[in-house]
Design an enzyme around this catalytic site. Structure first.
Site, PDB file in Angstrom:
ATOM      1  N   GLY A  34       0.697  -1.099   0.044  1.00 43.38           N
ATOM      2  CA  GLY A  34       0.069   0.150  -0.099  1.00 43.38           C
ATOM      3  C   GLY A  34       0.744   1.253   0.117  1.00 43.38           C
ATOM      4  O   GLY A  34       1.662   1.366   0.655  1.00 43.38           O
ATOM      5  N   ASP A  58       1.313  -1.307  -4.749  1.00 44.11           N
ATOM      6  CA  ASP A  58      -0.106  -0.696  -4.821  1.00 44.11           C
ATOM      7  C   ASP A  58      -0.513  -0.925  -6.435  1.00 44.11           C
ATOM      8  O   ASP A  58       0.145  -0.794  -7.295  1.00 44.11           O
ATOM      9  CB  ASP A  58       0.223   0.964  -4.672  1.00 44.11           C
ATOM     10  CG  ASP A  58      -1.102   1.489  -3.900  1.00 44.11           C
ATOM     11  OD1 ASP A  58      -1.013   1.640  -2.792  1.00 44.11           O
ATOM     12  OD2 ASP A  58      -2.091   1.389  -4.851  1.00 44.11           O
ATOM     13  N   ASN A  66      -6.169  12.573  -3.254  1.00 45.32           N
ATOM     14  CA  ASN A  66      -4.955  11.769  -2.223  1.00 45.32           C
ATOM     15  C   ASN A  66      -4.189  12.958  -1.944  1.00 45.32           C
ATOM     16  O   ASN A  66      -3.445  12.746  -1.008  1.00 45.32           O
ATOM     17  CB  ASN A  66      -4.416  10.789  -3.154  1.00 45.32           C
ATOM     18  CG  ASN A  66      -5.041   9.932  -3.714  1.00 45.32           C
ATOM     19  OD1 ASN A  66      -4.837   9.301  -4.754  1.00 45.32           O
ATOM     20  ND2 ASN A  66      -6.269   9.385  -3.194  1.00 45.32           N
ATOM     21  N   ASN A  68      -3.909  15.781  -0.413  1.00 41.18           N
ATOM     22  CA  ASN A  68      -3.591  16.259   1.000  1.00 41.18           C
ATOM     23  C   ASN A  68      -3.349  15.379   2.134  1.00 41.18           C
ATOM     24  O   ASN A  68      -3.174  15.784   3.154  1.00 41.18           O
ATOM     25  CB  ASN A  68      -5.081  17.264   1.281  1.00 41.18           C
ATOM     26  CG  ASN A  68      -5.841  16.233   1.992  1.00 41.18           C
ATOM     27  OD1 ASN A  68      -6.391  15.314   1.365  1.00 41.18           O
ATOM     28  ND2 ASN A  68      -6.634  16.652   3.149  1.00 41.18           N
ATOM     29  N   ARG A 134      -6.175  -6.976   3.249  1.00 44.48           N
ATOM     30  CA  ARG A 134      -5.728  -7.030   4.401  1.00 44.48           C
ATOM     31  C   ARG A 134      -5.690  -8.631   4.897  1.00 44.48           C
ATOM     32  O   ARG A 134      -4.878  -9.260   5.344  1.00 44.48           O
ATOM     33  CB  ARG A 134      -6.268  -6.416   5.555  1.00 44.48           C
ATOM     34  CG  ARG A 134      -6.000  -4.838   5.547  1.00 44.48           C
ATOM     35  CD  ARG A 134      -6.905  -4.315   6.307  1.00 44.48           C
ATOM     36  NE  ARG A 134      -6.133  -3.142   6.814  1.00 44.48           N
ATOM     37  CZ  ARG A 134      -6.781  -2.127   7.365  1.00 44.48           C
ATOM     38  NH1 ARG A 134      -7.773  -2.139   7.546  1.00 44.48           N
ATOM     39  NH2 ARG A 134      -6.126  -1.002   7.768  1.00 44.48           N
ATOM     40  N   CYS A 173      -8.571 -12.930  13.475  1.00 40.34           N
ATOM     41  CA  CYS A 173      -8.975 -13.545  14.822  1.00 40.34           C
ATOM     42  C   CYS A 173     -10.336 -12.752  15.364  1.00 40.34           C
ATOM     43  O   CYS A 173     -11.049 -13.407  16.097  1.00 40.34           O
ATOM     44  CB  CYS A 173      -8.089 -13.364  15.786  1.00 40.34           C
ATOM     45  SG  CYS A 173      -6.733 -14.828  15.656  1.00 40.34           S
ATOM     46  N   CYS A 185     -36.387  -6.242  -1.722  1.00 43.38           N
ATOM     47  CA  CYS A 185     -37.717  -5.559  -1.940  1.00 43.38           C
ATOM     48  C   CYS A 185     -37.643  -4.232  -1.190  1.00 43.38           C
ATOM     49  O   CYS A 185     -38.550  -3.550  -1.345  1.00 43.38           O
ATOM     50  CB  CYS A 185     -38.826  -6.516  -1.124  1.00 43.38           C
ATOM     51  SG  CYS A 185     -38.730  -6.640   0.786  1.00 43.38           S
ATOM     52  N   CYS A 467     -10.369 -18.787  15.331  1.00 41.84           N
ATOM     53  CA  CYS A 467     -10.166 -18.154  14.197  1.00 41.84           C
ATOM     54  C   CYS A 467     -10.045 -18.918  13.065  1.00 41.84           C
ATOM     55  O   CYS A 467      -9.540 -20.182  13.140  1.00 41.84           O
ATOM     56  CB  CYS A 467      -8.875 -17.420  14.389  1.00 41.84           C
ATOM     57  SG  CYS A 467      -8.528 -16.567  12.908  1.00 41.84           S
TER      58      CYS A 467
HETATM   59 ZN   LIG Z   1      -6.462 -15.527  13.787  1.00 38.10          ZN
END
Ligand SMILES: [Zn+2]
Lengths: 698, 564
Positions: A34, A58, A66, A68, A134, A173, A185, A467
């Site tokens: 990123g 990226d 972007n 500022n 992520r 997690c 609807c 998890c």
């Molecule tokens: Zn995890």
């Protein structure tokens, strides 16, 4: 301070972190995912600390909005690759560091971002603004055993912390807020909140200028005898044109589909005809359709909001507003009047179709809604307000509508800078090789919300045993879902790389596909199920197919206990032949079916032995107790204790203080609604004097 | 065709009026090192109005690579000019000026220079200069943020005599729907309802404030008054729930009346007026409201009008009604009708409020030609449940602190002298002790990383600097062991004063000495971001700024806020 000025950067860091840590910083390879608000800050911080080998990924190009926050970018960079410009801009600040390698691509789908790519780094740092990416990086880092530093921001709140598989919690997690969706609807017929009208307006945008067949407002036209020309001439006659109204008379047939059909060139190039077409669309959508719905009887008997048909003639001043908005948009911060909404809607439609490039894109269904496209935004804002007004729902300013329509999460340079600074600190600490329990502090900011806390540290909680990402046997299958066939998956991947013998494949049906025809799952076992499916590409399988992000469970009757969950990630192999597609499959993660079966068998045997032993012990103890006193035996405790041990880990995660905040994860909520604020809300039924004593007054 | 507004995403946090306040701000930065320039960067990007950079140094080799806003080509040039020009490159909306002069000279020689700034950010300023500056700014009511990065530790201190928050945005303020003390239009709405004879459709869609007003009327008539005790209120709530109807659809499917769920949940509001939030109560009780001067901030006149409104029209328990009604179960028609009633009352209340405002301004002799703008009045009324006043402790009082016992002893020895001294001297606050206790309460056995302890250490380092002219561990070839021992002595005095003598150890002194007062960029970047965050709060008068010190512990990546 004079001393620091003379000491220089290297000396400063040697003083605070020590020479060996700084050598690691210099020589380690770090991946930054990123190059947006947090990424720009982070790259600057890392370069100035002295990181020597940085790579940045990226997929975006630079946009005006972007500028500022993403301070490495200048107006002349608009339209260029974020990663390339960011890398260039910071590299000059530490000439002794190597060049920063930039990759312009999608970290999820890009073919080059394989497990080996991740294995090439000592450390991965996320500077992302969306949940999907992520989750993917988290998964890749878990599978390749890389330390990940995760950070994110929303408005004045943000967090940064280290993720180390097995030692700390992972990104997934904690359950993530699910993007709200509404029943179809509610959108089509019974809205009662502005957000429903905005969702409708976005669907209308698709119907008018985008991918119409996939709009929930699309009503299949059963009358193929209306050539497109008929649509244009009927519409050109204006709102009083009869054909559309006639259609409304017969129940079930769409009253607006013909009116919203994209006008032909003859209409588009004739200002008056185009204006008439736009009015026709307005009339069909906001008057005829509503009249039809009302005539259908009980549709609104239980609805909160009963609509009132909206003829254009009721929209006072729409002509002037239409004229005005052809050249200048309405003020974004004020709620427009009815006439302004109508005028803005008409002028937006006319602008769309009088511009040849947009017209062409619209005809090809290529115009996707983009909140940053002013014209699309205007169309959606006007349509949402008109919809709201017909249903007696409050109208909003374009600014407010944009927030909701674009899922815009507030963002500010300061929070990004705090998060990036903390991530850079964590990066150094991670390389310093601190004990995970010591080094892995979560940092939560609740800066704007109250004067109490600005940045606060917390121990990163341990992994959540429940998890689905780090708690179970998992592999990632990176493959081309559109080209790899079921046969190739079974023979080449499951029986090949993973070692299954007779794999049984199971995945949940896509939500839209769920129903009587397909059931809620798709399950396939070769030799038992329809062999003709074997030749289909994965994405074309029943029940919605296997698409990117799909979780597929595989087990095997022949190898008892061998079971794996595979996350499928689509990687495009366009242009590749069958062999190339097969060769491009990548399995990330360690899993072998025979080994899993063996382990399961062993575990089972062990468990059986233990049970036998404890049963024997229990029997012996019971017998002993009975002989000794005939009193109550506590020998059961052994068995109970075993069970409670296993449960212990699951209750430790009730930690309100660490909350996940995701840029772009959902509709924004005011910062005051965060978990810590709502916890403090006083109970309403308390008769006691409110507790007013504060710290420091005692 | 992209979005044209580069401030779009931040405006969603502080609104167009907040952006305007930021755009009009004049900010002065003292010392353009990494911490200072990072602070300013984060204010230039979101579009502050005007920046003044004061710095007397020339760019050196040491700046390059530790300060993002200087480059190798700038070596030898004035640091104020170089950093200003690089900062302004980032945002053409911002303008600024550079003053190539040592900040201490400016503070001592030209204090009037600071008049007219919206905010002064003093970065890495040494103690004596900081004390002079804070006295100057205090007298002008110009807010000061003093920030420093010191090795892996950072601190930020805010000082200002009075700061007012128009929109504190803390806990969600509960809207007062005036159920316990209905205004005429709401009462009339309820009176017109007949719960016995109305049709099912109406019955299950009556908005809960109407239901409660109606039912409370019936209850009071029957019981000779409103419920007074907790038990009675409970009983009322239960009774409200029993007033449901058994409604079914035509097909015989039962329909649950959701409006009654809402009424039961809010039943206590029918006999308990919505209390003032403590912060608002503090504002309305502020002595300042009885001594208004024409030069005072609009806030105080608005607060005075709010107090007078509450006493008069509000009958001692209500603030002006808000025109916006929260979402609730109702048909559109009923909801709109109810909303009309609230809007009408809001209009009446606003007019009464404005009359109080006029009287207060007139009494103070305010200029009639410069009235409080309508927009400000609207915003004030919309957020009057979330106003707050903060009074900061002067930095001088913090730095001259002596332990409570010392003060008492001095007073006993010489009452007259002690009296005069008490003016200038403060006491050690309990904040550090509380921070440590809080950690211990959370089960932390090792509290040495408690950020507040590092504030004690920074103070010891400053003591060392005042005595020797250099910071511990800094200079040509410092004796780290001797320096640390000296720092430990200073630290012990303050640790005792703050009541944390047991927790400040030799290791703390060694760590602080090891830093040699260096200013690493990674700490500077974090501190600069925190400073800008607080600056935005001070400038927009939204959110609640830190009171009064933020301490960052980069060793453990923790931080805390303490009132020192
Ligand atoms: Zn995890």
């Amino acid at each position: 301070m004079a001393s620091s000025a003379a000491a220089g950067r290297a000396a400063v860091y040697h003083a605070v972190f020590g020479a060996d840590v700084m050598e690691k910083v210099r020589s380690s390879k770090v991946l930054v995912v990123g190059a947006g608000g947090i990424g720009c800050e982070l790259l600057k911080d890392l370069v100035l600390v002295g990181f020597g080998h940085l790579e940045v990924v990226d997929l975006d190009t630079i946009d005006v909005s972007n500028l500022n926050r993403q301070f490495l970018f200048r107006p002349q960079h608009v339209g260029q690759s974020k990663s390339a410009i960011a890398a260039q801009a910071v590299a000059s600040f530490n000439p002794r560091a190597g060049p920063i390698v930039s990759h312009h691509g999608n970290i999820i789908r890009g073919r080059m971002f394989s497990a080996d790519f991740f294995r090439g780094f000592d450390l991965v740092i996320n500077a992302l603004d969306n949940q999907a990416a992520r989750s993917h990086v988290n998964r890749m880092c878990l599978a390749t055993r890389r330390t990940l530093i995760e950070g994110g921001s929303t408005g004045f709140a943000g967090q940064a912390h280290t993720i180390r598989g097995g030692a700390t919690l992972c990104y997934d997690c904690r359950p993530k807020p699910v993007q709200k969706s509404f029943p179809v609807c509610t959108i089509r017929s019974t809205p009662d909140k502005p957000v429903h009208c905005i969702a409708w307006a976005k669907e209308l945008h698709a119907l008018l200028v985008g991918d119409a067949p996939n709009s929930v407002l699309y009503e299949p036209d059963d009358a193929p005898d209306h050539p497109p020309a008929a649509a244009s001439s009927a519409a050109a006659a204006g709102p009083t044109a009869a054909p559309a109204a006639d259609a409304g008379a017969s129940r079930g047939e769409s009253v607006y589909m013909r009116a919203v059909r994209r006008p032909d060139d003859a209409v588009c190039d004739d200002t008056a005809a185009l204006a008439a077409w736009a009015r026709g669309a307005f009339d069909a959508l906001f008057r005829l359709e509503i009249e039809k719905k009302l005539s259908m009887g009980d549709a609104y008997r239980t609805a909160r909001c009963r609509p009132t048909p909206l003829p254009l003639s009721r929209c006072h001043g729409f002509e002037a507003a239409c004229e005005a908005t052809l050249s200048a948009p309405l003020p974004a911060h004020r709620t427009p009047t009815l006439g302004e909404c109508a005028g803005s809607f008409l002028s937006a439609l006319q602008t769309f179709f009088s511009d040849p490039a947009r017209r062409q894109a619209a005809r090809e269904g290529r115009v996707a809604f983009d909140k940053d496209d002013d014209l699309s935004m205007r169309l959606v804002a006007a349509a949402a307000n008109l919809r709201a007004i017909t249903f007696g729902i409050e109208a909003l300013s374009e600014f407010e509508i944009k927030s909701i329509a674009g899922n815009i999460v507030p963002a500010v340079a300061t929070t990004n800078a705090v998060v990036a600074g903390l991530e850079a600190m964590e990066a150094v600490r991670a390389l310093a090789g601190r004990d995970p329990a010591d080094a892995s502090y979560a940092v939560v900011l609740s800066t704007g919300i109250s004067g109490g806390r600005t940045v606060s540290g917390d121990v990163v909680p341990p992994p959540n045993p429940a998890c689905s990402e780090c708690g179970r046997a998992r592999v990632i299958l990176r493959l081309d879902t559109k080209r790899l066939t079921l046969r190739q998956l079974i023979r080449g991947v499951l029986c090949g790389a993973l070692g299954f013998e007779e794999p049984n494949i199971l995945f949940a049906a896509a939500e839209a596909e769920e129903g009587a025809a397909t059931g809620s799952h798709f399950s396939f076992l070769e030799d038992e199920d329809d062999a003709s499916l074997l030749g289909l590409p994965l994405a074309a399988l029943p029940a919605g197919g296997v698409t990117s992000g799909k979780l597929v469970t595989v087990d095997d009757f022949a190898l008892d206990g061998a079971r794996v969950e595979a996350v499928v990630v689509h990687v495009d192999c366009e242009g590749g032949g069958e062999e190339a597609v097969a060769a491009a499959v990548e399995v990330v993660g360690d899993f072998s079916a025979p080994e899993a079966a063996r382990a399961a068998k062993e575990a089972k045997a062990k468990q059986a032995a233990q049970q036998a032993a404890s049963a024997a012990a229990a029997a012996a103890a019971a017998a002993a107790a009975a002989t000794a006193a005939g009193g109550d035996s506590d020998s059961d405790d052994d068995i109970v204790a075993e069970g409670s041990d296993a449960d212990e880990g699951s209750d430790g995660s009730d930690d309100d203080d660490v909350f996940e905040i995701l840029e772009g994860a959902g509709p924004p909520s005011p910062p005051s609604e965060d978990s810590s604020a709502s916890r403090k809300r006083p109970r309403e039924d308390e008769d006691d004097e409110p507790k007013r004593a504060r710290l420091g007054e005692a | 065709m992209a979005s044209s507004d580069k401030y779009d995403r931040q405006t969603r946090l502080w609104g167009a009026h907040g952006q305007r306040a930021l755009g009009e701000a004049r900010i002065c930065l003292l010392n353009a090192g990494p911490t200072g320039t990072e602070s300013l960067k984060n204010l230039v990007l979101p579009g502050c109005g005007f920046v003044t950079v004061v710095d007397g140094e020339k760019v050196t080799e040491g700046d390059v690579g530790n300060n993002f806003f200087v480059s190798r080509a700038d070596i030898g040039s004035p640091r104020a000019e170089v950093t200003l020009s690089h900062l302004l490159e980032m945002n053409p909306d911002v303008s600024g000026e550079a003053r190539c002069v040592d900040p201490s000279d400016l503070i001592g020689g030209e204090p009037g220079f600071f008049e007219g700034f919206s905010l002064v950010i003093a970065s890495q300023l040494q103690r004596d200069a900081l004390l002079s500056l804070s006295a100057v700014l205090w007298s002008m009511n110009v807010p000061l943020i003093a920030v420093r990065s010191y090795g892996l530790v950072g601190s930020m201190r805010i000082a200002r005599p009075v700061h007012v928050c128009f929109e504190a945005k803390e806990a969600q303020a509960v809207a007062d729907l005036r159920i316990a003390n209905p205004f005429p239009a709401l009462q009339a709405f309820a009176d017109a309802v007949d719960l016995k004879s109305c049709d099912d459709e109406t019955h299950r869609h009556l908005p809960y404030p109407v239901l409660l007003v109606k039912l409370m009327g019936e209850y009071a008539a029957e019981h000779g008054g409103q419920p007074k005790t907790f038990a009675q209120r409970k009983a009322f709530a239960k009774w409200v729930g029993t007033q449901r109807r058994d409604i079914t659809t035509d097909e015989g499917v039962p329909i649950w009346e959701e409006n009654f769920d809402e009424a039961v949940a809010n039943a206590s509001k029918a006999s308990l007026p919505t209390p003032l939030r403590p912060d608002v109560a503090d504002v309305l009780a502020d002595a300042k409201l009885d001594a208004l001067e024409s030069t005072d901030d609009d806030f105080w006149f608005l607060a005075r009008a709010l107090r007078d409104f509450r006493a008069a029209e509000g009958k001692g328990e209500s603030l002006p009604v808000s025109a916006s009604l929260p979402d609730m179960t109702a048909t559109t028609a009923l909801y709109l009708r109810l909303n009309e009633a609230y809007k009408l009352q809001a209009t009446l209340d606003r007019a009464a409020f404005c009359a109080h405002l006029e009287r207060a301004r007139e009494a103070a002799g305010c200029d009639e030609k410069r009235p409080v703008s309508e927009g400000v009045i609207d915003r004030f009324l919309a957020s009057c449940q979330s106003i707050k006043v903060m009074r900061y402790r002067p930095i001088a009082m913090e730095l001259s602190a002596r332990a409570a016992e010392d003060g008492a002893a001095a007073a006993a020895a010489d009452p007259a002298a002690a009296d005069g001294e008490a003016e200038a001297q403060g006491q050690y606050t309990s904040a550090v002790k509380e921070a440590v206790a809080e950690l211990q309460m959370m089960g932390e056995t090792n509290v040495s990383m408690c950020p507040a302890l590092w504030a004690v250490m920074l103070r010891a380092a400053d003591d060392f600097q005042c005595a020797t002219g250099r910071f511990p561990g800094a200079g040509a070839s410092p004796d780290l062991i001797a320096d640390a021992a000296e720092v430990a002595k200073y630290a012990a005095v303050h640790a005792a004063g703050y009541g944390v003598a047991d927790h400040v150890t030799e290791e703390h002194a060694q760590e602080i000495t090891r830093y040699g007062a260096c200013e690493p960029h990674v700490v500077a970047a974090t501190m600069g971001a925190v400073v800008a965050q607080e600056a935005v709060k001070l400038l927009t008068q939204q959110y609640v700024p830190v009171d009064n010190t933020f301490i960052f512990n980069g060793i453990a990546t923790t931080a805390a806020v303490a009132t020192l």
